[in-house]
Enzyme design. Sequence first.
Site, PDB file in Angstrom:
ATOM      1  N   CYS A   1       3.598 -28.562 -15.911  1.00 47.36           N
ATOM      2  CA  CYS A   1       2.345 -27.818 -15.755  1.00 47.36           C
ATOM      3  C   CYS A   1       2.071 -27.118 -17.078  1.00 47.36           C
ATOM      4  O   CYS A   1       2.793 -26.210 -17.462  1.00 47.36           O
ATOM      5  CB  CYS A   1       2.479 -26.794 -14.626  1.00 47.36           C
ATOM      6  SG  CYS A   1       1.134 -25.603 -14.557  1.00 47.36           S
TER       7      CYS A   1
ATOM      8  N   CYS B   1      -1.361 -31.504 -13.951  1.00 50.35           N
ATOM      9  CA  CYS B   1       0.032 -31.726 -13.525  1.00 50.35           C
ATOM     10  C   CYS B   1       0.199 -32.374 -12.169  1.00 50.35           C
ATOM     11  O   CYS B   1       1.290 -32.826 -11.851  1.00 50.35           O
ATOM     12  CB  CYS B   1       0.813 -30.420 -13.580  1.00 50.35           C
ATOM     13  SG  CYS B   1       0.317 -29.213 -12.339  1.00 50.35           S
TER      14      CYS B   1
ATOM     15  N   HIS C   1       0.828  -1.207   0.000  1.00 47.58           N
ATOM     16  CA  HIS C   1       0.000   0.000   0.000  1.00 47.58           C
ATOM     17  C   HIS C   1       0.865   1.261   0.000  1.00 47.58           C
ATOM     18  O   HIS C   1       2.032   1.226   0.370  1.00 47.58           O
ATOM     19  CB  HIS C   1      -0.899   0.016   1.245  1.00 47.58           C
ATOM     20  CG  HIS C   1      -1.853  -1.131   1.332  1.00 47.58           C
ATOM     21  ND1 HIS C   1      -2.941  -1.264   0.492  1.00 47.58           N
ATOM     22  CD2 HIS C   1      -1.893  -2.202   2.150  1.00 47.58           C
ATOM     23  CE1 HIS C   1      -3.601  -2.377   0.810  1.00 47.58           C
ATOM     24  NE2 HIS C   1      -2.993  -2.977   1.807  1.00 47.58           N
TER      25      HIS C   1
HETATM   26  C1  LIG Z   1      -7.231 -11.181   4.069  1.00 46.80           C
HETATM   27  C2  LIG Z   1      -5.957 -10.421   4.289  1.00 46.80           C
HETATM   28  C3  LIG Z   1      -5.570  -9.421   3.379  1.00 46.80           C
HETATM   29  C4  LIG Z   1      -4.400  -8.706   3.587  1.00 46.80           C
HETATM   30  N1  LIG Z   1      -3.980  -7.834   2.622  1.00 46.80           N
HETATM   31  C5  LIG Z   1      -2.801  -7.154   2.809  1.00 46.80           C
HETATM   32  C6  LIG Z   1      -2.292  -6.309   1.809  1.00 46.80           C
HETATM   33  O1  LIG Z   1      -2.808  -6.233   0.695  1.00 46.80           O
HETATM   34  N2  LIG Z   1      -1.179  -5.572   2.073  1.00 46.80           N
HETATM   35  C7  LIG Z   1      -0.544  -5.674   3.270  1.00 46.80           C
HETATM   36  O2  LIG Z   1       0.417  -4.972   3.470  1.00 46.80           O
HETATM   37  N3  LIG Z   1      -0.977  -6.524   4.209  1.00 46.80           N
HETATM   38  C8  LIG Z   1      -2.087  -7.281   3.998  1.00 46.80           C
HETATM   39  N4  LIG Z   1      -2.514  -8.144   4.957  1.00 46.80           N
HETATM   40  C9  LIG Z   1      -1.731  -8.299   6.154  1.00 46.80           C
HETATM   41  C10 LIG Z   1      -0.526  -9.190   5.931  1.00 46.80           C
HETATM   42  O3  LIG Z   1      -0.878 -10.324   5.192  1.00 46.80           O
HETATM   43  C11 LIG Z   1      -0.011  -9.615   7.259  1.00 46.80           C
HETATM   44  O4  LIG Z   1       0.183  -8.467   8.048  1.00 46.80           O
HETATM   45  C12 LIG Z   1       1.310 -10.354   7.197  1.00 46.80           C
HETATM   46  O5  LIG Z   1       1.253 -11.433   6.300  1.00 46.80           O
HETATM   47  C13 LIG Z   1       1.621 -10.852   8.582  1.00 46.80           C
HETATM   48  O6  LIG Z   1       2.776 -11.636   8.560  1.00 46.80           O
HETATM   49  P1  LIG Z   1       3.173 -12.432   9.868  1.00 46.80           P
HETATM   50  O7  LIG Z   1       4.467 -13.014   9.587  1.00 46.80           O
HETATM   51  O8  LIG Z   1       3.002 -11.565  11.032  1.00 46.80           O
HETATM   52  O9  LIG Z   1       2.018 -13.513  10.016  1.00 46.80           O
HETATM   53  P2  LIG Z   1       1.900 -14.969   9.416  1.00 46.80           P
HETATM   54  O10 LIG Z   1       2.203 -14.989   7.983  1.00 46.80           O
HETATM   55  O11 LIG Z   1       0.576 -15.451   9.822  1.00 46.80           O
HETATM   56  O12 LIG Z   1       3.040 -15.757  10.143  1.00 46.80           O
HETATM   57  C14 LIG Z   1       2.963 -16.154  11.496  1.00 46.80           C
HETATM   58  C15 LIG Z   1       3.615 -17.492  11.595  1.00 46.80           C
HETATM   59  O13 LIG Z   1       3.715 -17.898  12.938  1.00 46.80           O
HETATM   60  C16 LIG Z   1       3.567 -19.280  13.016  1.00 46.80           C
HETATM   61  N5  LIG Z   1       3.236 -19.683  14.383  1.00 46.80           N
HETATM   62  C17 LIG Z   1       2.114 -19.374  15.068  1.00 46.80           C
HETATM   63  N6  LIG Z   1       2.146 -19.950  16.289  1.00 46.80           N
HETATM   64  C18 LIG Z   1       3.293 -20.641  16.375  1.00 46.80           C
HETATM   65  C19 LIG Z   1       3.873 -21.451  17.387  1.00 46.80           C
HETATM   66  N7  LIG Z   1       3.264 -21.662  18.550  1.00 46.80           N
HETATM   67  N8  LIG Z   1       5.061 -22.016  17.149  1.00 46.80           N
HETATM   68  C20 LIG Z   1       5.699 -21.827  15.975  1.00 46.80           C
HETATM   69  N9  LIG Z   1       5.179 -21.073  14.992  1.00 46.80           N
HETATM   70  C21 LIG Z   1       3.996 -20.471  15.189  1.00 46.80           C
HETATM   71  C22 LIG Z   1       2.436 -19.492  12.037  1.00 46.80           C
HETATM   72  O14 LIG Z   1       2.344 -20.839  11.641  1.00 46.80           O
HETATM   73  C23 LIG Z   1       2.800 -18.559  10.905  1.00 46.80           C
HETATM   74  O15 LIG Z   1       3.571 -19.178   9.922  1.00 46.80           O
HETATM   75  C24 LIG Z   1      -3.656  -8.929   4.738  1.00 46.80           C
HETATM   76  C25 LIG Z   1      -4.023  -9.942   5.620  1.00 46.80           C
HETATM   77  C26 LIG Z   1      -5.139 -10.712   5.371  1.00 46.80           C
HETATM   78  C27 LIG Z   1      -5.454 -11.868   6.271  1.00 46.80           C
END
Ligand SMILES: Cc1cc2nc3c(=O)[nH]c(=O)nc-3n(C[C@H](O)[C@H](O)[C@H](O)COP(=O)(O)OP(=O)(O)OC[C@H]3O[C@@H](n4cnc5c(N)ncnc54)[C@H](O)[C@@H]3O)c2cc1C
Lengths: 482, 418
Positions: free
Chosen positions: A402, A444, A49
């Site tokens: 694929c 695939c 964004h």
């Molecule tokens: C529908 C949707 C649309 C979005 N659109 C945008 C967008 O367009 N632009 C933007 O900037 N952001 C967007 N976001 C936000 C963005 O996707 C997230 O902020 C970002 O992916 C978060 O990354 P993260 O690593 O914090 O979370 P995650 O990718 O969820 O990673 C967290 C990790 O922690 C692991 N974990 C959890 N508990 C444990 C445990 N006890 N032990 C070991 N591992 C654990 C999980 O398995 C996971 O892999 C969107 C989010 C959603 C859901």
Amino acid sequence: MFDYIIIGAGIIGSMVARELSKYECKVLVVEKENDVANVQTLANSAIIHAAYNPEPGSLKAILNIKGNYMYDQLEKELDIPILRCGAYVVAYNEIEENELDRLADIAAQNGVPEFSVLSYSEAFKKEPNLSSNVTKVLSLPTTKVTYPWEVAFAAMENAIKNGVNLKLNYQVTGIKKTNDYFEVEINNQDIINSKYLINAAGVSSDDIAKLIEKQPKFLIKGRKGEYFVIDRRYGDFVNHVIYPLPTEAGKGVLVTPQVHGEVLLGPNSIWVDDKNHPTTTFEGLKYVKDHSKTLINNIPYDRIIRSFAGVRASSNHEDFYIKESEEVKGLYHLGGIESPGLSAAPAIAEYLVNEIMQVNNKYELNKSYNPIRKKPIPYYDLDENKQKELYAANNLYGRIICKCERITEKEIIDAIHGTLGSSTIKGIKKRTRAGAGLCQGGYCEEKVMKIIARELNVSPLEVAYDKKESKLFTSETKVVKK
Amino acid sequence: MIDIVVIGAGAGGLAAAITAKEKNKKVLLIERESTLGGILNQCIHNGFGLEVFKEEYTGPEYAHRYIEKLISLKIDYLLDTTVTKLEKLSEKFIITMTSEEEGIKKIEAKSVILTSGCYERTRGHISMPGDRPKGVFNAGSAQRYLNINGYMVGKKVFILGSGDIGLIMARRMTLEGAEVLGVAEIMSYSNGLNRNIVQCLIDFDIPLFLSHTVTNVIADENNNLKEIIIQEVDNNFNPMINTEKHFFVDTLLLSIGLIPDITLLDELSVKVDPKTKSVEVNQAYETSVRGLFVSGNSLQVHDLVDNVTKESERAGLCAVEYLNKENNEAEEIRILAGSNIGYVTPQRLDFSWNSSLIISFRTNKKMEKAICKVIQDDKVVYKKRLMFLVPAEMETISFDYQILNRTSDIKVVLEELS
Ligand SMILES: Cc1cc2nc3c(=O)[nH]c(=O)nc-3n(C[C@H](O)[C@H](O)[C@H](O)COP(=O)(O)OP(=O)(O)OC[C@H]3O[C@@H](n4cnc5c(N)ncnc54)[C@H](O)[C@@H]3O)c2cc1C
């Protein structure tokens, strides 16, 4: 003893790992899933964004602006795909036009480098399918789109090359702190020790806090978003990310071009009790269909090839919660990293590592740090001479696996054996796009299954779709085989 | 230069290549799999060939008849070779292909027949809600795993869609020891051949839920399918409340339709018919690109392989006519789908061709008795009585088109008789 354990290998954990790999410290990333980027980072809009709506002065605003800018550098260092399509926020009437002007004001305060307000006819010239009910448009040329899990892979691969350790299928189930270090319990059995602990567990980040804090200062409330994917071959009906005006429920249902040519429709925004279980519903998908229609005409709904859902890690705070724990020294929370979490990710990592944790005051720089990561070879995007060269070196480039995305056998093999290799159908799809196209793996999947079995020297009965318990087959047939 | 390149060696490609070769043309058949015969190879049930051979064969046996002929005619063919691009430069086609053995290779041809078959619609295409677990398979993919690879995808099975592959798989999985709990069909009638309903469902006491669809898919903690929910739908296909039925299954097979695979034509800007989701052709199976022919399931999805063979034999002959044809000026009228008609092929009639006219169509409504009329300038120019029309079964009509004037379009209509 590790210096840092990072819990979670989403985009945030991966970026933090890479940032830490710039220093002489021992880092371990533990991830409960069997792959990097399997939760929020796998199911989102993929937009970087421009920062046109977060509250000026908030972390969301500051880190989004910075993150957006940092992606340009990351594109070169990590070889990640970026689509510079820009965005239009649309207004439909006078009241909304006032709101649009207010957003332009916020964009100015946040320091968005470029933006302008366009009349319908000006916008229409660049976006011929724009709904004629639109009266005014906020144009945001710095909005871009990326391929989120590829970014996480790239950052994590690069971190691993620079010395970070990664353990998949490692779920943190308990945390204790003695005087000067953490004892992190994995899968209810093993204990790993580290001096500091970083909570990048996305939707589960409050659960991690609860493992050691009596009164966690933030709480995650899951907010689901559902999407449609339109076949890349019919994606040219839209040129920009099209947003309606944001509401309390978020940025609304969008129409978003993707880096490989697909178009996403969605997301809606629904509070869910079960934050670990994104699922689409009939009503949710209908809502997305009905709302996307109001932005753009001629959406080819008959070219939808897939639908999916993701759950946002929304919290009881307006802003990202990026702080050292008030109860437990040395524990750092990355809570409430919902949108713009992807956009801000590189800036979040830098902010945490340099400003909050002040790693630069604790550890020397890693002198052999190399910021460069090369992406896997996308054979079919190359020109014919380059293709012939590659084929001469390895003739498995000649065999297409694929047919929809034109992925060759060599690319599949590389994805199995790469730094972040995977041997599941879903993992191969995330890495190569085999199965991501028109027929969604109908053609695939069988071929990928056979290559995995061959490369790992196992029976096809051992090949999993996703988790290791999700084997593709239950048994052999009764037929006696030769 | 090759006279005719045929792309895809299923039933359609084999037939087209054979007829063209019999007219002494230089033919090359290209196939991406390592065997000839296409989808027939995985159709180990019988029911093939009744129309062409007046005998009942299995799929592989049916294919074998043509493969033998292909070999005896010494037709050139390539296996394990995927065509990736088709271009036309003035009067000739350039075909780009790739294989493990030879890498990227280009050849030139005077004419091309595309017989690339079709692909299965997936849950994504119908926006089926729910989780995304392992255990949801296209019926055709599961059939391949079972009959070619020798593996079962599950033990407790539900099937969505009463298309023929789904019905055949209901029987096949049952015979392999799986339990098939039911088949749901969103339409109020079945989309499969009647004989398959009887032999694959009724004979095995498998219930068929008409006007029902799957409205939820539920995964267990390992992301394996554990449950599906079906609901009855109203006239607008919206699920009705309080009609939920739960089935605890590890497998959901989808038999929800086939779509002609014409992705190879992407770069040629060929005119497409949204109704067939394939290209528009004239009665010679020629597309809007001169010298490019499409037949078999890549033109329209057939219910019987015999019709694929016959259609592709005609396409083969038309490609031969094209090579000798002097007049390339089209003199065309359109063939339109009128009342009660789902689609028609061909969509155009070109008087510059000698080839005969065979119109295929499907009704979009179940009818006991009907009269099919062809109308030009408000006059009925041809009519035929038809019995037991269902959307699942393709109908054909044929007449001498020299009776038509060459300026007005014609329309095919169906009138129901009581
Ligand atoms: C529908 C949707 C649309 C979005 N659109 C945008 C967008 O367009 N632009 C933007 O900037 N952001 C967007 N976001 C936000 C963005 O996707 C997230 O902020 C970002 O992916 C978060 O990354 P993260 O690593 O914090 O979370 P995650 O990718 O969820 O990673 C967290 C990790 O922690 C692991 N974990 C959890 N508990 C444990 C445990 N006890 N032990 C070991 N591992 C654990 C999980 O398995 C996971 O892999 C969107 C989010 C959603 C859901």
